[in-house]
Design a protein around this motif. Sequence first.
Motif, mmCIF file in Angstrom:
data_model
loop_
_atom_site.group_PDB
_atom_site.id
_atom_site.type_symbol
_atom_site.label_atom_id
_atom_site.label_comp_id
_atom_site.label_asym_id
_atom_site.label_seq_id
_atom_site.Cartn_x
_atom_site.Cartn_y
_atom_site.Cartn_z
ATOM 1 N N UNK A 28 -1.971 -0.406 15.227
ATOM 2 C CA UNK A 28 -0.552 -0.146 14.997
ATOM 3 C C UNK A 28 -0.299 1.359 14.865
ATOM 4 N N UNK A 29 0.886 1.820 15.247
ATOM 5 C CA UNK A 29 1.193 3.250 15.168
ATOM 6 C C UNK A 29 0.943 3.871 13.797
ATOM 7 N N UNK A 30 1.269 3.164 12.722
ATOM 8 C CA UNK A 30 1.029 3.716 11.382
ATOM 9 C C UNK A 30 -0.460 3.933 11.149
ATOM 10 N N UNK A 31 -1.288 3.049 11.664
ATOM 11 C CA UNK A 31 -2.737 3.183 11.518
ATOM 12 C C UNK A 31 -3.236 4.384 12.318
ATOM 13 N N UNK A 32 -2.708 4.564 13.524
ATOM 14 C CA UNK A 32 -3.087 5.719 14.344
ATOM 15 C C UNK A 32 -2.682 7.010 13.640
ATOM 16 N N UNK A 33 -1.477 7.039 13.098
ATOM 17 C CA UNK A 33 -1.006 8.233 12.389
ATOM 18 C C UNK A 33 -1.884 8.528 11.172
ATOM 19 N N UNK A 34 -2.263 7.484 10.440
ATOM 20 C CA UNK A 34 -3.144 7.667 9.275
ATOM 21 C C UNK A 34 -4.505 8.202 9.709
ATOM 22 N N UNK A 35 -5.014 7.734 10.843
ATOM 23 C CA UNK A 35 -6.294 8.226 11.353
ATOM 24 C C UNK A 35 -6.205 9.715 11.674
ATOM 25 N N UNK A 36 -5.102 10.140 12.271
ATOM 26 C CA UNK A 36 -4.919 11.563 12.592
ATOM 27 C C UNK A 36 -4.866 12.391 11.317
ATOM 28 N N UNK A 37 -4.096 11.939 10.338
ATOM 29 C CA UNK A 37 -3.989 12.666 9.063
ATOM 30 C C UNK A 37 -5.362 12.832 8.429
ATOM 31 N N UNK A 38 -6.137 11.756 8.408
ATOM 32 C CA UNK A 38 -7.474 11.825 7.795
ATOM 33 C C UNK A 38 -8.415 12.710 8.598
ATOM 34 N N UNK A 39 -8.460 12.480 9.901
ATOM 35 C CA UNK A 39 -9.423 13.194 10.744
ATOM 36 C C UNK A 39 -9.216 14.703 10.692
ATOM 37 N N UNK A 40 -7.967 15.136 10.690
ATOM 38 C CA UNK A 40 -7.674 16.573 10.708
ATOM 39 C C UNK A 40 -7.462 17.144 9.314
ATOM 40 N N UNK A 41 -7.666 16.300 8.293
ATOM 41 C CA UNK A 41 -7.513 16.724 6.899
ATOM 42 C C UNK A 41 -6.140 17.354 6.672
ATOM 43 N N UNK B 41 0.822 -1.206 0.000
ATOM 44 C CA UNK B 41 0.000 0.000 0.000
ATOM 45 C C UNK B 41 0.860 1.263 0.000
ATOM 46 N N UNK B 42 0.423 2.254 -0.751
ATOM 47 C CA UNK B 42 1.039 3.574 -0.647
ATOM 48 C C UNK B 42 0.529 4.248 0.620
ATOM 49 N N UNK B 43 1.161 5.341 0.984
ATOM 50 C CA UNK B 43 0.682 6.126 2.123
ATOM 51 C C UNK B 43 -0.737 6.620 1.865
ATOM 52 N N UNK B 44 -1.017 7.045 0.641
ATOM 53 C CA UNK B 44 -2.372 7.495 0.304
ATOM 54 C C UNK B 44 -3.384 6.369 0.483
ATOM 55 N N UNK B 45 -3.002 5.151 0.072
ATOM 56 C CA UNK B 45 -3.898 4.003 0.235
ATOM 57 C C UNK B 45 -4.174 3.723 1.713
ATOM 58 N N UNK B 46 -3.117 3.775 2.522
ATOM 59 C CA UNK B 46 -3.280 3.544 3.963
ATOM 60 C C UNK B 46 -4.220 4.583 4.566
ATOM 61 N N UNK B 47 -3.985 5.848 4.270
ATOM 62 C CA UNK B 47 -4.832 6.922 4.827
ATOM 63 C C UNK B 47 -6.271 6.788 4.364
ATOM 64 N N UNK B 48 -6.477 6.373 3.112
ATOM 65 C CA UNK B 48 -7.840 6.199 2.594
ATOM 66 C C UNK B 48 -8.542 5.035 3.302
ATOM 67 N N UNK B 49 -7.836 3.929 3.507
ATOM 68 C CA UNK B 49 -8.441 2.769 4.172
ATOM 69 C C UNK B 49 -8.834 3.106 5.603
ATOM 70 N N UNK B 50 -7.901 3.679 6.352
ATOM 71 C CA UNK B 50 -8.170 4.013 7.753
ATOM 72 C C UNK B 50 -9.215 5.130 7.836
ATOM 73 N N UNK B 51 -9.119 6.107 6.944
ATOM 74 C CA UNK B 51 -10.095 7.193 6.910
ATOM 75 C C UNK B 51 -11.498 6.701 6.595
ATOM 76 N N UNK B 52 -11.597 5.725 5.704
ATOM 77 C CA UNK B 52 -12.911 5.144 5.391
ATOM 78 C C UNK B 52 -13.537 4.491 6.605
ATOM 79 N N UNK B 53 -12.697 3.787 7.385
ATOM 80 C CA UNK B 53 -13.213 3.172 8.612
ATOM 81 C C UNK B 53 -13.653 4.246 9.605
ATOM 82 N N UNK B 54 -12.822 5.271 9.779
ATOM 83 C CA UNK B 54 -13.140 6.346 10.721
ATOM 84 C C UNK B 54 -14.455 7.025 10.338
#
Length: 197
Positions: A143-156, A112-125
């Motif tokens: 996992x920490x990467x998932x938490x970081x992706x959630x923060x990126x998505x949540x705060x746009x 997965x790319x970083x964009x893919x990770x953020x999209x997957x976690x963001x979709x769940x959020x």
Amino acid sequence: MTVQVMLISPALNAALREARFDGDAPLDASGERRARAASGALPAADRHVYGPSVRCTGTAEALGLHADPEPSLRCWDLGRWGGQRLAEVSTDEPGAVSAWLSDPASAPHGGESLLDLCARVGGWLDSVQRGHVDGGRVLGVAEPAVVRAAIVHALDLPPQTFWRLDVAPLTLTELSGGSGRWNLRSGRPLSTAADLA
């Protein structure tokens, strides 16, 4: 109504201590002891989930959570780099690592790319927020990467911000919001220094 999503980063294991990509392995003795010590500091929640990695599963068990696996919270798929040390990959593939760190759409490892990770976690959020129209509290181990992706998505945030976020083991990241807007409270340790002695 406000929804709260509270994500706990898992305890340490040998792979994390060795800076391995996706080193999915059981908690080491120290990680398990620290997770058990933190079990009394968990916030109340209506629903408990965990990422399906061995480390997240072990942390959820050590914390005493009766939780369900959540596939969307799985580890970042780093393809053929999985299990390798960052230092090794940087030596063997410096151009690929540079592209991966600088281009959020890059996935030279075949995962997965970083964009893919953020999209997957963001979709769940987003689905959690939509599914709790009357409010609710979800507590998960991710996992920490998932938490970081959630923060990126949540705060746009711009995806590159991901690399500037640190998520320490056994810390709580709290996202609360409603109507597509999230607020962040991050980095609260689940146990005190005395618990870890």
